[in-house]
Design a protein around this motif. Sequence first.
Motif, PDB file in Angstrom:
ATOM      1  N   GLY A 209       6.579  -3.187  28.614  1.00 28.08           N
ATOM      2  CA  GLY A 209       7.033  -4.204  27.675  1.00 28.08           C
ATOM      3  C   GLY A 209       6.358  -4.149  26.322  1.00 28.08           C
ATOM      4  O   GLY A 209       6.505  -5.069  25.514  1.00 28.08           O
ATOM      5  N   LYS A 210       5.598  -3.073  26.032  1.00 30.54           N
ATOM      6  CA  LYS A 210       4.907  -2.936  24.756  1.00 30.54           C
ATOM      7  C   LYS A 210       5.509  -1.785  23.938  1.00 30.54           C
ATOM      8  O   LYS A 210       6.040  -0.827  24.492  1.00 30.54           O
ATOM      9  CB  LYS A 210       3.419  -2.668  24.973  1.00 30.54           C
ATOM     10  N   ARG A 211       5.416  -1.877  22.630  1.00 29.46           N
ATOM     11  CA  ARG A 211       5.866  -0.829  21.732  1.00 29.46           C
ATOM     12  C   ARG A 211       4.793  -0.558  20.678  1.00 29.46           C
ATOM     13  O   ARG A 211       4.032  -1.449  20.306  1.00 29.46           O
ATOM     14  CB  ARG A 211       7.180  -1.229  21.037  1.00 29.46           C
ATOM     15  N   TYR A 212       4.759   0.692  20.202  1.00 28.99           N
ATOM     16  CA  TYR A 212       3.795   1.089  19.169  1.00 28.99           C
ATOM     17  C   TYR A 212       4.521   1.129  17.838  1.00 28.99           C
ATOM     18  O   TYR A 212       5.519   1.838  17.680  1.00 28.99           O
ATOM     19  CB  TYR A 212       3.209   2.460  19.511  1.00 28.99           C
ATOM     20  N   LEU A 213       4.015   0.355  16.896  1.00 26.54           N
ATOM     21  CA  LEU A 213       4.637   0.203  15.590  1.00 26.54           C
ATOM     22  C   LEU A 213       3.786   0.912  14.542  1.00 26.54           C
ATOM     23  O   LEU A 213       2.567   0.698  14.474  1.00 26.54           O
ATOM     24  CB  LEU A 213       4.721  -1.295  15.250  1.00 26.54           C
ATOM     25  N   MET A 214       4.423   1.776  13.725  1.00 21.51           N
ATOM     26  CA  MET A 214       3.718   2.467  12.645  1.00 21.51           C
ATOM     27  C   MET A 214       4.492   2.268  11.350  1.00 21.51           C
ATOM     28  O   MET A 214       5.734   2.308  11.352  1.00 21.51           O
ATOM     29  CB  MET A 214       3.596   3.959  12.961  1.00 21.51           C
ATOM     30  N   MET A 215       3.784   2.085  10.255  1.00 25.53           N
ATOM     31  CA  MET A 215       4.445   1.848   8.972  1.00 25.53           C
ATOM     32  C   MET A 215       3.495   2.140   7.821  1.00 25.53           C
ATOM     33  O   MET A 215       2.269   2.179   8.007  1.00 25.53           O
ATOM     34  CB  MET A 215       4.918   0.395   8.892  1.00 25.53           C
ATOM     35  N   ASN A 216       4.049   2.323   6.643  1.00 21.76           N
ATOM     36  CA  ASN A 216       3.264   2.439   5.417  1.00 21.76           C
ATOM     37  C   ASN A 216       3.373   1.116   4.666  1.00 21.76           C
ATOM     38  O   ASN A 216       4.476   0.560   4.530  1.00 21.76           O
ATOM     39  CB  ASN A 216       3.776   3.594   4.546  1.00 21.76           C
ATOM     40  N   VAL A 217       2.234   0.644   4.172  1.00 16.23           N
ATOM     41  CA  VAL A 217       2.192  -0.662   3.517  1.00 16.23           C
ATOM     42  C   VAL A 217       1.453  -0.550   2.183  1.00 16.23           C
ATOM     43  O   VAL A 217       0.355   0.008   2.122  1.00 16.23           O
ATOM     44  CB  VAL A 217       1.479  -1.703   4.411  1.00 16.23           C
ATOM     45  N   PRO A 218       2.031  -1.072   1.091  1.00 14.15           N
ATOM     46  CA  PRO A 218       1.310  -1.090  -0.189  1.00 14.15           C
ATOM     47  C   PRO A 218      -0.009  -1.857  -0.049  1.00 14.15           C
ATOM     48  O   PRO A 218      -0.070  -2.879   0.647  1.00 14.15           O
ATOM     49  CB  PRO A 218       2.279  -1.825  -1.123  1.00 14.15           C
ATOM     50  N   ASP A 220      -1.535  -3.808  -1.997  1.00 15.75           N
ATOM     51  CA  ASP A 220      -1.526  -5.207  -2.437  1.00 15.75           C
ATOM     52  C   ASP A 220      -0.727  -6.126  -1.515  1.00 15.75           C
ATOM     53  O   ASP A 220      -0.713  -7.347  -1.701  1.00 15.75           O
ATOM     54  CB  ASP A 220      -1.009  -5.318  -3.874  1.00 15.75           C
ATOM     55  N   GLN A 221      -0.037  -5.538  -0.499  1.00 16.07           N
ATOM     56  CA  GLN A 221       0.708  -6.354   0.463  1.00 16.07           C
ATOM     57  C   GLN A 221       0.093  -6.309   1.863  1.00 16.07           C
ATOM     58  O   GLN A 221       0.653  -6.849   2.809  1.00 16.07           O
ATOM     59  CB  GLN A 221       2.161  -5.865   0.536  1.00 16.07           C
ATOM     60  N   LEU A 222      -1.071  -5.670   1.960  1.00 18.16           N
ATOM     61  CA  LEU A 222      -1.671  -5.461   3.276  1.00 18.16           C
ATOM     62  C   LEU A 222      -1.938  -6.766   4.003  1.00 18.16           C
ATOM     63  O   LEU A 222      -1.604  -6.911   5.185  1.00 18.16           O
ATOM     64  CB  LEU A 222      -2.966  -4.657   3.143  1.00 18.16           C
ATOM     65  N   GLU A 223      -2.536  -7.735   3.344  1.00 17.69           N
ATOM     66  CA  GLU A 223      -2.848  -8.995   4.011  1.00 17.69           C
ATOM     67  C   GLU A 223      -1.592  -9.738   4.424  1.00 17.69           C
ATOM     68  O   GLU A 223      -1.538 -10.352   5.498  1.00 17.69           O
ATOM     69  CB  GLU A 223      -3.719  -9.867   3.103  1.00 17.69           C
ATOM     70  N   ALA A 224      -0.562  -9.682   3.587  1.00 17.06           N
ATOM     71  CA  ALA A 224       0.696 -10.358   3.909  1.00 17.06           C
ATOM     72  C   ALA A 224       1.337  -9.746   5.149  1.00 17.06           C
ATOM     73  O   ALA A 224       1.875 -10.459   6.014  1.00 17.06           O
ATOM     74  CB  ALA A 224       1.654 -10.270   2.715  1.00 17.06           C
ATOM     75  N   VAL A 225       1.262  -8.412   5.257  1.00 12.25           N
ATOM     76  CA  VAL A 225       1.811  -7.734   6.432  1.00 12.25           C
ATOM     77  C   VAL A 225       0.960  -8.011   7.658  1.00 12.25           C
ATOM     78  O   VAL A 225       1.474  -8.265   8.761  1.00 12.25           O
ATOM     79  CB  VAL A 225       1.911  -6.213   6.170  1.00 12.25           C
ATOM     80  N   ARG A 226      -0.349  -7.975   7.483  1.00 15.77           N
ATOM     81  CA  ARG A 226      -1.246  -8.219   8.612  1.00 15.77           C
ATOM     82  C   ARG A 226      -0.975  -9.574   9.263  1.00 15.77           C
ATOM     83  O   ARG A 226      -1.055  -9.722  10.479  1.00 15.77           O
ATOM     84  CB  ARG A 226      -2.694  -8.150   8.135  1.00 15.77           C
ATOM     85  N   GLU A 227      -0.642 -10.550   8.464  1.00 16.35           N
ATOM     86  CA  GLU A 227      -0.432 -11.914   8.969  1.00 16.35           C
ATOM     87  C   GLU A 227       0.797 -12.053   9.861  1.00 16.35           C
ATOM     88  O   GLU A 227       0.882 -12.979  10.658  1.00 16.35           O
ATOM     89  CB  GLU A 227      -0.317 -12.881   7.790  1.00 16.35           C
ATOM     90  N   VAL A 266       7.987  -7.452   8.172  1.00 17.48           N
ATOM     91  CA  VAL A 266       7.140  -6.514   7.431  1.00 17.48           C
ATOM     92  C   VAL A 266       7.935  -5.815   6.316  1.00 17.48           C
ATOM     93  O   VAL A 266       7.369  -5.498   5.260  1.00 17.48           O
ATOM     94  CB  VAL A 266       6.474  -5.470   8.363  1.00 17.48           C
ATOM     95  N   LYS A 267       9.237  -5.592   6.535  1.00 14.66           N
ATOM     96  CA  LYS A 267      10.068  -5.007   5.483  1.00 14.66           C
ATOM     97  C   LYS A 267      10.142  -5.955   4.293  1.00 14.66           C
ATOM     98  O   LYS A 267      10.119  -5.517   3.134  1.00 14.66           O
ATOM     99  CB  LYS A 267      11.472  -4.704   6.010  1.00 14.66           C
ATOM    100  N   GLU A 268      10.249  -7.250   4.566  1.00  9.91           N
ATOM    101  CA  GLU A 268      10.295  -8.238   3.493  1.00  9.91           C
ATOM    102  C   GLU A 268       9.019  -8.215   2.656  1.00  9.91           C
ATOM    103  O   GLU A 268       9.028  -8.630   1.494  1.00  9.91           O
ATOM    104  CB  GLU A 268      10.507  -9.635   4.068  1.00  9.91           C
ATOM    105  N   ARG A 269       7.933  -7.698   3.257  1.00 13.85           N
ATOM    106  CA  ARG A 269       6.642  -7.666   2.565  1.00 13.85           C
ATOM    107  C   ARG A 269       6.293  -6.268   2.063  1.00 13.85           C
ATOM    108  O   ARG A 269       5.143  -5.988   1.757  1.00 13.85           O
ATOM    109  CB  ARG A 269       5.558  -8.219   3.500  1.00 13.85           C
ATOM    110  N   GLY A 270       7.286  -5.414   2.005  1.00 18.06           N
ATOM    111  CA  GLY A 270       7.101  -4.131   1.352  1.00 18.06           C
ATOM    112  C   GLY A 270       6.798  -2.949   2.245  1.00 18.06           C
ATOM    113  O   GLY A 270       6.578  -1.833   1.754  1.00 18.06           O
ATOM    114  N   ALA A 271       6.787  -3.118   3.573  1.00 20.14           N
ATOM    115  CA  ALA A 271       6.511  -2.003   4.479  1.00 20.14           C
ATOM    116  C   ALA A 271       7.664  -1.007   4.451  1.00 20.14           C
ATOM    117  O   ALA A 271       8.839  -1.376   4.296  1.00 20.14           O
ATOM    118  CB  ALA A 271       6.292  -2.513   5.894  1.00 20.14           C
ATOM    119  N   SER A 272       7.334   0.278   4.640  1.00 14.14           N
ATOM    120  CA  SER A 272       8.352   1.320   4.656  1.00 14.14           C
ATOM    121  C   SER A 272       7.958   2.382   5.677  1.00 14.14           C
ATOM    122  O   SER A 272       6.843   2.374   6.213  1.00 14.14           O
ATOM    123  CB  SER A 272       8.494   1.950   3.262  1.00 14.14           C
TER     124      SER A 272
END
Length: 284
Positions: A209-218, A220-227, A266-272
């Motif tokens: 029931g677990k998945r591994y998520l990988m992404m690139n994050v700017p 200046d948006q790291l904290e927003a994505v982390r949250e 995370v996409k809304e916060r700039g992840a790609s």
Amino acid sequence: MRIAVPNKGRLHQPTIDLLERAGLHLENGADRKLYAETVDPDVTVLFARAADIPEYIADGAADVGITGLDQVRESASDRIESLLDLEFGRCRLVLAAPEDGEIATSADLEGATVATEFPTITREYFADAGVSAEVIEVTGATELTPYVDMADAIVDITSTGTTLKVNRLAIVDEVLSSSVQLFAREDVVGDAKVGEIATALSSVLAADGKRYLMMNVPQDQLEAVREVIPGLGGPTIMDIANGEGEAVAVHAVVDERDVFETITRVKERGASGILVTEIERLVE
């Protein structure tokens, strides 16, 4: 190190599948009647009836075994310890009586006769309840015994309750909740190889029931994505080669049910460059 596993029935294939997923691949197949070697030269798999596995462990024929808690409790062995609930083969051992009868509680069976394939557990149950009932052992078709004047009630295994309903039997009480578990003889519980086997099996369960998520994050948006990442202990942050510090790689383990919403947030916060993969094993 010898592992005893069910040789047939509903517990056989799930057990073999779990061993394979844990990396204990069977070298000469699971169709052998007696045993199979594994990729670990120190580990051999023995095939036995689920009901006999507790005796295999207690007598030293096997060091560990995979079988139902109901089978171990029925064996009444005080030399066997549970190491891990493997979370399949769940069922209940229940006290049941004809639905149109007058038996509503275990106390109503004082002086009555109860048929079961689990006489040890059943006698212990009635002893704890302070009820004096005659327990007779049968080897099949337990649910028919109240209708052929063999017993007033039964103690039997049920998963869904369908068989009981078909035979017009109502559940009076739950005697035992059971599941398939990893058991070991008490004198080998601390053995290093036993610990390796338990860890390997638990890592498979942890990954379900677990998945591994990988992404690139700017940056200046790291904290927003982390949250917004519901990870286990928080995401892992890594520099990206030739990224010139403008973005970082974020890796996290999330529940499968959270993946859709997490990707959106995370996409809304700039992840790609978002990648989702399955996890075979997870050692926590």
